[in-house]
Design a protein around this motif. Structure first.
Motif, mmCIF file in Angstrom:
data_model
loop_
_atom_site.group_PDB
_atom_site.id
_atom_site.type_symbol
_atom_site.label_atom_id
_atom_site.label_comp_id
_atom_site.label_asym_id
_atom_site.label_seq_id
_atom_site.Cartn_x
_atom_site.Cartn_y
_atom_site.Cartn_z
ATOM 1 N N ALA A 71 136.403 -5.746 56.796
ATOM 2 C CA ALA A 71 135.482 -5.276 55.759
ATOM 3 C C ALA A 71 134.577 -6.351 55.176
ATOM 4 N N THR A 72 134.959 -7.626 55.258
ATOM 5 C CA THR A 72 134.252 -8.679 54.516
ATOM 6 C C THR A 72 132.745 -8.766 54.793
ATOM 7 N N PRO A 73 132.270 -8.754 56.056
ATOM 8 C CA PRO A 73 130.813 -8.851 56.264
ATOM 9 C C PRO A 73 130.021 -7.793 55.504
ATOM 10 N N MET A 74 130.462 -6.540 55.573
ATOM 11 C CA MET A 74 129.739 -5.483 54.861
ATOM 12 C C MET A 74 130.009 -5.550 53.363
ATOM 13 N N ASP A 75 131.141 -6.130 52.964
ATOM 14 C CA ASP A 75 131.430 -6.311 51.547
ATOM 15 C C ASP A 75 130.442 -7.284 50.913
ATOM 16 N N VAL A 76 130.074 -8.332 51.665
ATOM 17 C CA VAL A 76 129.079 -9.303 51.187
ATOM 18 C C VAL A 76 127.744 -8.598 50.946
ATOM 19 N N ILE A 77 127.319 -7.792 51.910
ATOM 20 C CA ILE A 77 126.039 -7.085 51.795
ATOM 21 C C ILE A 77 126.091 -6.075 50.647
ATOM 22 N N LYS A 81 131.403 -14.971 53.644
ATOM 23 C CA LYS A 81 131.664 -15.556 52.333
ATOM 24 C C LYS A 81 132.768 -14.777 51.636
ATOM 25 N N GLY A 82 133.756 -15.477 51.157
ATOM 26 C CA GLY A 82 134.847 -14.826 50.449
ATOM 27 C C GLY A 82 135.927 -14.274 51.349
ATOM 28 N N LEU A 83 135.842 -14.525 52.688
ATOM 29 C CA LEU A 83 136.845 -13.993 53.615
ATOM 30 C C LEU A 83 138.238 -14.511 53.295
ATOM 31 N N SER A 84 138.359 -15.831 53.112
ATOM 32 C CA SER A 84 139.674 -16.407 52.817
ATOM 33 C C SER A 84 140.204 -15.875 51.490
ATOM 34 N N LEU A 85 139.308 -15.714 50.528
ATOM 35 C CA LEU A 85 139.703 -15.202 49.221
ATOM 36 C C LEU A 85 140.114 -13.737 49.307
ATOM 37 N N ASN A 86 139.359 -12.961 50.098
ATOM 38 C CA ASN A 86 139.719 -11.557 50.302
ATOM 39 C C ASN A 86 141.108 -11.423 50.906
#
Length: 293
Positions: A220-226, A261-266
């Motif tokens: 989910a992270t790539p689309m979560d950034v957008i 961005k935020g993948l590790s945090l997610n």
């Protein structure tokens, strides 16, 4: 009905566990003045103290319960109906494709509820308001004073559809991530079955729920950034015309790594949050299931 109730309680518990890290994640994804997770944590605490990590939590707390209720309720009911349609009974073990489709439907069903709440959450999380405000900032005050005020302001300035800005990205994110989420959980529970038989069954629920959350957020992270950028857009000026324009401009300015961005945090946040969500869901379901039958 039991699945809807258990899902609501599980979602509420998950919000309480993961919200501070969610605030850090949103700020890293939408603002360029942070060098990493710890810099964002330090800056947020320095400017806004502990309260800065819980900005906008009241709205997700109430709406995530509804959203999570929809997700788990729709998932279970779609899965039962698929099994009844395909196999003639709801007691048969569903296929992995059945689980994937049911999760996909559940992710799409909760968008109407989750999108406005997520919009208010992101706007409040990205609103910087120092705890030691100067006289000038006190006179002007923050743009949004709370979740309801935020939603009303968005409707006033951007129209009702402004509440659903980034909903197409949210749809791409949630449909795929929830499909992966429930499929991963089912597969991991099956793998952990021998371990559960010799130990507490809830150990399997904890690990399967935690890892399922990590896998889902990896997708989910790539689309979560957008989604976060589209929702934060318009606070000062509008930069993006839509999902594709946001992807193109973000990658052009910051490189392909911006989508992660935020993948590790997610992933860090997803493990404990989804451990709690599934543990609460399974525990509540066992308590109320006999009364709902």
């Amino acid at each position: 009905m039991a699945d809807f109730i258990a899902g609501a309680l599980g979602g509420a518990c998950g919000v309480m566990v993961g919200y501070p890290l969610d605030t850090v994640k949103v700020r890293i994804q939408t603002q360029k003045n942070y060098n990493g997770i710890w810099h964002c944590v330090h800056s947020t605490y320095k400017m806004e103290r502990v309260s800065g990590f819980f900005k906008g939590m009241s709205m997700p707390m109430s709406t995530v319960s509804v959203s999570s209720s929809i997700v788990f309720g729709v998932y279970r009911n779609v899965l039962r109906n698929l099994c009844k349609l395909k196999y003639g009974t709801t007691t048969v073990k569903p296929s992995k494709f059945d689980i994937f489709l049911s999760g996909y439907a559940a992710g799409g069903a909760q968008i109407l509820v989750s999108s406005p709440a997520d919009m208010a959450k992101v706007r409040l999380q990205t609103q910087m308001c120092p705890s030691n405000s100067t006289t000038s900032s006190l006179l002007t005050g923050p743009k949004y004073t709370g979740p309801i005020n935020c939603l009303l302001t968005i409707v006033k300035e951007e129209g009702f559809l402004g509440l659903y800005k980034g909903s197409s990205a949210l749809m791409f994110r949630d449909c795929n991530s929830f499909a992966t989420y429930f499929l991963s959980y089912a597969i991991l529970r099956e793998w952990l079955l021998p371990f559960e038989q010799s130990n507490s069954e809830f150990i399997g629920v904890l690990f399967a729920g935690g890892f399922a959350g990590v896998v889902a957020w990896g997708i989910a992270t790539p689309m979560d950034v957008i989604k976060s950028r589209l929702q934060a857009d318009g606070v000062t000026q509008q930069r993006y015309r839509g999902v594709l324009h946001c992807i193109r401009e973000s990658v052009r300015q910051e490189g392909i790594t911006v989508l992660f961005k935020g993948l590790s945090l997610n992933c860090l946040r997803a493990f404990p949050v989804n451990m709690v969500v599934f543990l609460t869901y399974e525990a509540i379901l066992r308590q109320i299931k006999p009364f709902s039958e």
